[in-house]
Motif scaffolding. Structure first.
Motif, short mmCIF file in Angstrom:
data_model
loop_
_atom_site.label_atom_id
_atom_site.label_comp_id
_atom_site.label_asym_id
_atom_site.label_seq_id
_atom_site.Cartn_x
_atom_site.Cartn_y
_atom_site.Cartn_z
N ILE A 196 30.44 -1.83 5.47
CA ILE A 196 29.27 -1.36 6.23
C ILE A 196 29.65 -0.18 7.11
CG2 ILE A 196 27.65 -1.98 8.07
CD1 ILE A 196 27.61 -4.81 6.94
N ALA A 197 30.75 -0.32 7.84
CA ALA A 197 31.17 0.77 8.74
C ALA A 197 31.54 2.02 7.97
CB ALA A 197 32.35 0.30 9.60
N SER A 198 32.20 1.85 6.82
CA SER A 198 32.65 3.01 6.04
C SER A 198 31.51 3.72 5.33
CB SER A 198 33.69 2.57 5.00
OG SER A 198 34.82 2.02 5.62
N THR A 199 30.34 3.11 5.33
CA THR A 199 29.17 3.77 4.73
C THR A 199 28.15 4.14 5.81
OG1 THR A 199 28.30 1.54 4.26
CG2 THR A 199 29.41 2.69 2.47
N ALA A 200 27.64 3.16 6.53
CA ALA A 200 26.57 3.41 7.49
C ALA A 200 27.04 4.26 8.67
CB ALA A 200 25.99 2.09 7.98
N ILE A 201 28.11 3.83 9.34
CA ILE A 201 28.57 4.59 10.52
C ILE A 201 29.12 5.95 10.10
CG2 ILE A 201 30.16 4.59 12.47
CD1 ILE A 201 30.00 1.59 12.59
N VAL A 202 29.84 6.00 9.01
CA VAL A 202 30.36 7.28 8.52
C VAL A 202 29.21 8.21 8.16
CG1 VAL A 202 31.62 8.37 6.63
CG2 VAL A 202 32.59 6.39 7.78
N TYR A 203 28.14 7.68 7.59
CA TYR A 203 26.98 8.51 7.26
C TYR A 203 26.37 9.11 8.53
CZ TYR A 203 22.48 9.97 5.40
OH TYR A 203 21.38 10.72 5.05
N VAL A 204 26.28 8.30 9.58
CA VAL A 204 25.77 8.81 10.86
C VAL A 204 26.66 9.93 11.38
CG1 VAL A 204 25.34 8.22 13.28
CG2 VAL A 204 24.61 6.66 11.47
N GLU A 205 27.96 9.76 11.30
CA GLU A 205 28.89 10.77 11.79
C GLU A 205 28.77 12.07 11.02
OE1 GLU A 205 32.27 7.49 13.18
OE2 GLU A 205 32.50 8.62 11.31
N ASP A 206 28.60 11.97 9.70
CA ASP A 206 28.54 13.17 8.86
C ASP A 206 27.18 13.86 8.92
OD1 ASP A 206 31.11 12.73 8.15
OD2 ASP A 206 30.75 12.58 5.99
N ASN A 207 26.09 13.10 9.09
CA ASN A 207 24.76 13.67 8.94
C ASN A 207 23.94 13.72 10.23
OD1 ASN A 207 24.35 13.96 5.78
ND2 ASN A 207 25.40 12.01 6.13
N VAL A 208 24.32 12.97 11.25
CA VAL A 208 23.60 13.01 12.52
C VAL A 208 24.48 13.66 13.59
CG1 VAL A 208 22.35 11.69 14.26
CG2 VAL A 208 22.31 10.94 11.86
N SER A 209 25.48 12.93 14.06
CA SER A 209 26.44 13.51 15.00
C SER A 209 27.64 12.59 15.13
CB SER A 209 25.80 13.72 16.39
OG SER A 209 25.63 12.48 17.06
N TRP A 210 28.79 13.21 15.39
CA TRP A 210 30.00 12.43 15.61
C TRP A 210 29.88 11.58 16.87
CZ3 TRP A 210 33.70 11.91 12.06
CH2 TRP A 210 33.82 12.87 11.07
N ALA A 211 29.27 12.14 17.89
CA ALA A 211 29.14 11.42 19.16
C ALA A 211 28.35 10.12 18.97
CB ALA A 211 28.46 12.30 20.19
N SER A 364 19.02 14.59 -5.08
CA SER A 364 18.84 15.88 -4.41
C SER A 364 18.96 15.79 -2.90
CB SER A 364 17.48 16.47 -4.78
OG SER A 364 16.43 15.55 -4.44
N HIS A 365 18.94 14.58 -2.35
CA HIS A 365 18.89 14.47 -0.89
C HIS A 365 20.09 13.74 -0.29
CE1 HIS A 365 14.79 15.98 -0.94
NE2 HIS A 365 14.47 15.06 -1.84
N PHE A 366 20.72 12.83 -1.02
CA PHE A 366 21.80 12.02 -0.43
C PHE A 366 23.16 12.58 -0.83
CE2 PHE A 366 24.81 8.44 -0.50
CZ PHE A 366 24.71 8.05 0.83
N LYS A 367 24.05 12.67 0.14
CA LYS A 367 25.40 13.16 -0.08
C LYS A 367 26.39 12.12 0.43
CE LYS A 367 28.28 17.25 0.78
NZ LYS A 367 28.35 18.57 1.51
N ILE A 368 27.28 11.66 -0.44
CA ILE A 368 28.24 10.61 -0.06
C ILE A 368 29.26 11.19 0.92
CG2 ILE A 368 29.93 8.95 -0.89
CD1 ILE A 368 28.70 9.17 -3.66
#
Length: 566
Positions: A196-211, A364-368
């Motif tokens: 969960i962390a390696s997908t959901a939290i990492v997605y937030v860091e890459d696409n929303v913000s690291w903070a 077209s919209h999701f990037k791993i």
């Protein structure tokens, strides 16, 4: 990495759990629920920063890609090394609760510091201009100091809780079957939360913000710590029992101090324990490594009038001597496993760098996120362990009427992991060809091509690392079983440090690993690892052929139990 490190906790069960059973409200499944809640929070917090560490160093601290992989390897090595230290400290001095609480607090401070580096602009250098990567500004000394301080606290926090909290959860039960169930739930919780962390939290860091991503890790850590403290009235108190490593050190010192004393062939000349009672009395010392027998040889002044030891660093029991011999006998097999773990450590970091240069889009919209590719190993290992345990081993037993031995399991894992290096080399060759044909930084090749090498690593781990744990637990003396699989965690620690040394050597001697891997020959690195893996597999086969099981009477039972408990 996860399988080996989680299995270590089961070996700590026997000694770390001399518990007080007074008071029916203490322990049991209610206490275990608090432990599971703690594990959930801490695992989410840990993988929230660890899974995406390489990407964070590259994008936010302008660290070169290979250097970021090196830093990640050192961090993983520290985590595994400190895990062994924490287990010994918990056994010897402070107990599970104190070590877990202190480590949780240290980890919380580390996550907060990491969140600050992502929030406060002055704590990190300006971001690179993608059009002019050569003009990237490196972090200042203060920024590096803050970064490395955070990593040090994070490593210490993870290392201090990873195995100790697992043992604490099992300590809440009296029945062996309940302890087995608790470990199964512990494994399940770790894998699910890591995924969960390696997908959901990492997605937030890459696409929303690291903070925000690190903020989620801070919140998860706080929740885990709060749950842990809420259950303090339900936990059974554990009593430190002392570390067997001190006994091993005494054997070496006593042997050196008596190096000029002649050995005896009479059993009565050796010390077996106070009033003739040792933990596990051996009639006479074994014939191998006889130089250590001097440590148990009685000489004038070694004993008090009542028969107890007068000088602990000059006289040891026969069993303590045999414990040290058991460690020495298994070291060749242990070393062969070291050179299997090292390629895995190298691949785990280089795969992230490969993913950064590939097309990671799904639709077209999701990037791993590049840091999420390690989830494939978690899932592959979990599914493979289940399939091996429920289908493959029962078929093996029906066909051969025997249970696979730990060495057979390790051997199969060796072969599959070597095969994964060859698969990695083939995939990288294809990626490099496309990079040269198109001449761009991002190769128009789907990152899903990385899945075969990650899946094969997971399958190899399903055989290799449980086999290691089973071997160490089965073959070590009973007095050392509480820390037997610390050898597996130590294996990972050394492997990550060694992987950094190998990468550094390759960079100095060859041009295979430049900062831009599209201009290098990463495929040659994988082929080199595959060739070394084949040579190491031959070394393992020789060691396995020469090794004699020490606990023959328990071999089949232990192997069967190990397989059924996975």
């Amino acid at each position: 990495m996860a399988t080996t490190e989680l299995q270590q906790s089961s070996s700590n069960l026997d000694s770390d759990v001399q518990i007080s059973t007074s008071g029916g409200k203490h322990g049991g499944w209610i206490a275990f629920l608090f432990v599971t809640g703690t594990v959930t929070g801490l695992t989410l917090a840990t993988w929230g920063w660890l899974a995406n560490l390489i990407v964070y160093l590259i994008e936010e601290f302008n660290v070169k890609s290979v250097d970021a992989a090196q830093i990640s390897n050192v961090v993983n090595g520290c985590i595994n090394l400190l895990s062994v230290v924490a287990a010994i400290v918990a056994d010897s001095f402070f107990g599970c609760f104190s070590v877990t609480f202190f480590s949780c607090c240290i980890h919380l401070l580390g996550v907060i510091l990491f969140a600050l580096t992502a929030t406060v602009d002055s704590l990190r250098p300006p971001r690179c201009d993608k059009g002019s990567p050569g003009l990237c500004k490196l972090p200042s000394r203060v920024q590096f100091a803050v970064l490395y301080s955070g990593l040090a606290m994070l490593s210490g926090g993870v290392g201090g809780t990873r195995f100790v909290i697992a043992t604490m959860g099992a300590n809440q039960h009296d029945r062996p079957e309940d302890r087995e169930i608790s470990f199964n739930w512990y494994f399940f919780t770790n894998y699910v939360c890591a995924a969960i962390a390696s997908t959901a939290i990492v997605y937030v860091e890459d696409n929303v913000s690291w903070a925000l991503g690190f903020g989620v890790s801070v919140l998860a850590n706080l929740i885990g710590l709060a749950i842990f403290l809420s259950g303090r009235h339900f936990y059974r108190p554990d009593k430190p029992q002392g570390s067997p490593f001190l006994d091993l050190a005494r054997v070496v010192v006593a042997c050196f101090r008596k190096r000029k004393v002649l050995l005896s062939s009479g059993s009565e000349d050796y010390y077996h324990g106070y009033n003739g009672k040792a933990k596990q009395v051996a009639a006479t010392p074994a014939k191998n490594f006889r130089l250590f027998d001097r440590a148990a040889l009685k000489t004038e002044g070694d004993l008090k009038p009542d028969g107890s030891i007068a000088k602990p660093w000059r006289l040891c029991t026969v069993q303590q001597v045999e414990d040290l011999k058991a460690l020495i006998r298994i070291l060749p097999l242990w070393s062969s496993n070291l050179f299997v773990t090292t390629p895995i450590a190298i691949q785990s970091s280089l795969t992230v760098i490969q993913a950064l240069t590939m097309d990671r889009h799904l639709g077209s919209h999701f990037k791993i996120p590049a840091g999420s590719f390690q989830v494939v190993i978690f899932i592959s290992t979990s599914i493979s362990v289940m399939l091996v345990d429920r289908f493959l081993y029962p078929i093996w037993r029906k066909l051969t009427c025997r249970t696979p031995t730990p060495l057979q399991r390790i051997g199969v894992g060796h072969a599959i992991i070597v095969l994964s290096m060859a698969v990695s080399a083939l995939v990288e060759s294809k990626r490099l060809k496309m990079a040269h044909d198109h001449g761009s930084n991002v190769v128009p090749m789907l990152a899903l091509w990385l899945f075969p090498q990650l899946v094969s690593i997971g399958i190899g781990q399903a055989f290799h690392f449980p086999g290691q744990v089973s071997l160490y637990y089965q073959e070590f003396p009973v007095s050392l079983r509480n820390t037997a699989t610390a050898m597996a965690a130590m294996l990972y620690a050394i492997a990550y440090y060694l992987s950094s040394a190998v990468i550094h050597l390759v960079r100095r001697v060859t041009g295979w690993l430049p900062d831009d891997i599209n201009k290098g020959r990463l495929d040659n690195v994988y082929w080199l690892l595959a060739v070394l893996g084949v040579l190491n597999f031959g070394y393992f086969l020789v060691c396995a052929k020469l090794y004699k099981y020490q606990n023959n009477a328990d071999k089949e039972r232990d192997a069967s139990d190990s397989g059924s408990n996975m």
